[in-house]
Design a protein around this motif. Sequence first.
Motif, short mmCIF file in Angstrom:
data_model
loop_
_atom_site.label_atom_id
_atom_site.label_comp_id
_atom_site.label_asym_id
_atom_site.label_seq_id
_atom_site.Cartn_x
_atom_site.Cartn_y
_atom_site.Cartn_z
N TYR A 82 26.92 23.68 42.90
CA TYR A 82 27.47 24.82 42.13
C TYR A 82 27.39 26.07 43.04
N ASP A 83 28.43 26.91 42.84
CA ASP A 83 28.47 28.13 43.27
C ASP A 83 27.42 29.42 42.76
N GLY A 84 26.93 28.89 41.63
CA GLY A 84 25.99 29.78 40.92
C GLY A 84 25.45 29.41 39.66
N ILE A 85 24.31 29.81 39.29
CA ILE A 85 23.69 29.54 38.20
C ILE A 85 23.18 30.72 37.24
N ALA A 86 23.78 30.69 35.89
CA ALA A 86 23.15 31.51 34.90
C ALA A 86 22.27 30.66 34.08
N VAL A 87 21.11 31.14 33.61
CA VAL A 87 20.26 30.45 33.06
C VAL A 87 19.30 31.47 32.24
N VAL A 88 18.82 31.00 31.17
CA VAL A 88 17.65 31.67 30.26
C VAL A 88 16.39 31.24 30.77
N LEU A 89 15.51 32.24 30.69
CA LEU A 89 14.17 31.62 31.13
C LEU A 89 13.10 32.05 30.01
N PRO A 90 12.93 31.40 29.07
CA PRO A 90 11.99 31.87 28.04
C PRO A 90 10.68 31.72 28.36
#
Length: 316
Positions: A82-90
């Motif tokens: 993938y070219d980028g990752i958006a992720v929640v870090l709870p």
Amino acid sequence: MNRLGVLSAAALLASGLAAPAIARERIAFISYIAPGDLLFSIIVKGAQDAADLLDADVDFQWGDSDPVKINNLIETAITSGYDGIAVVLPEPDAYDESVCNAVKAGIPVIAFNIDDPEGGNGNCRFSFVGQDFEPAGYALGKRLVEEAGLKSGDRVFLSVEFAEASYATLRRQGVDRALAEVGATSDMIGLGLDPSGVLDGQVQYLLGHSDIAAAVTLGSVTGRTIVQALDEVGLSKVPVAVFDMSTEIMDGIKSGRIIAAADQQPYEQGFYPVVQIVNYSRYGLYPATISTGGKGLTDRASVEGIDIDSLLGVYR
């Protein structure tokens, strides 16, 4: 910035900077819960709008509140190129290794909605798009103290979905800072994501603590049920302050049952990570941390100007 302003800015970016033949970026967009949550539906809408404007592909993935699954999704995104990752870090420290692996592989990672409590000092992620939790909690707590006339010895009921998540602990820190200035204290319980279970948990607590001076909800699900819970146990005069926004919360503000809400602008939390990953991929622009929602509160004086249904069509 309102939605029109956000879209206009992105449209100008797309028309003025994008080369005519750029490959579509592939972005893994990883939420930590299961599909169907109201707030995350709005985040998804923001991300999809940004992808449509900038001609990128967003792959929405769901962690089902399972750190192991979230880490596996991040690692799979790395191997899939993938070219980028958006992720929640709870959870603090739970994703450090996989996020750093992505960055080492040359994949930008942007945290959204919830970040490591130590921010960039605690995780390899590039930036964070979300609410600055502790100052927002303090602003909401300060408003509650003033409006409810809280004093030394008063106890405030705090309810939230996940008591150990960083958003809960940091929001509570802000609220408690305001309460401590007058000598008040708080109790907090975590109740999960199921609305019926949340309502039942709130009712059960209130039945055993009818002497509370006020109630604060630290998450979107708990905010939608707190007025009903108070009504069911005969505590309809207890002052309430909440985080986030929904139809139920807006109704509570309009009726005077809820003093104020600290909205975190979930649409922006979906929109800006996609924009910034695309900017990094195409133009080498390093992603910026963006505080959404700020310290502004929605109250009875300002709620009439909000038209959520027309804006997104997903607040239900």
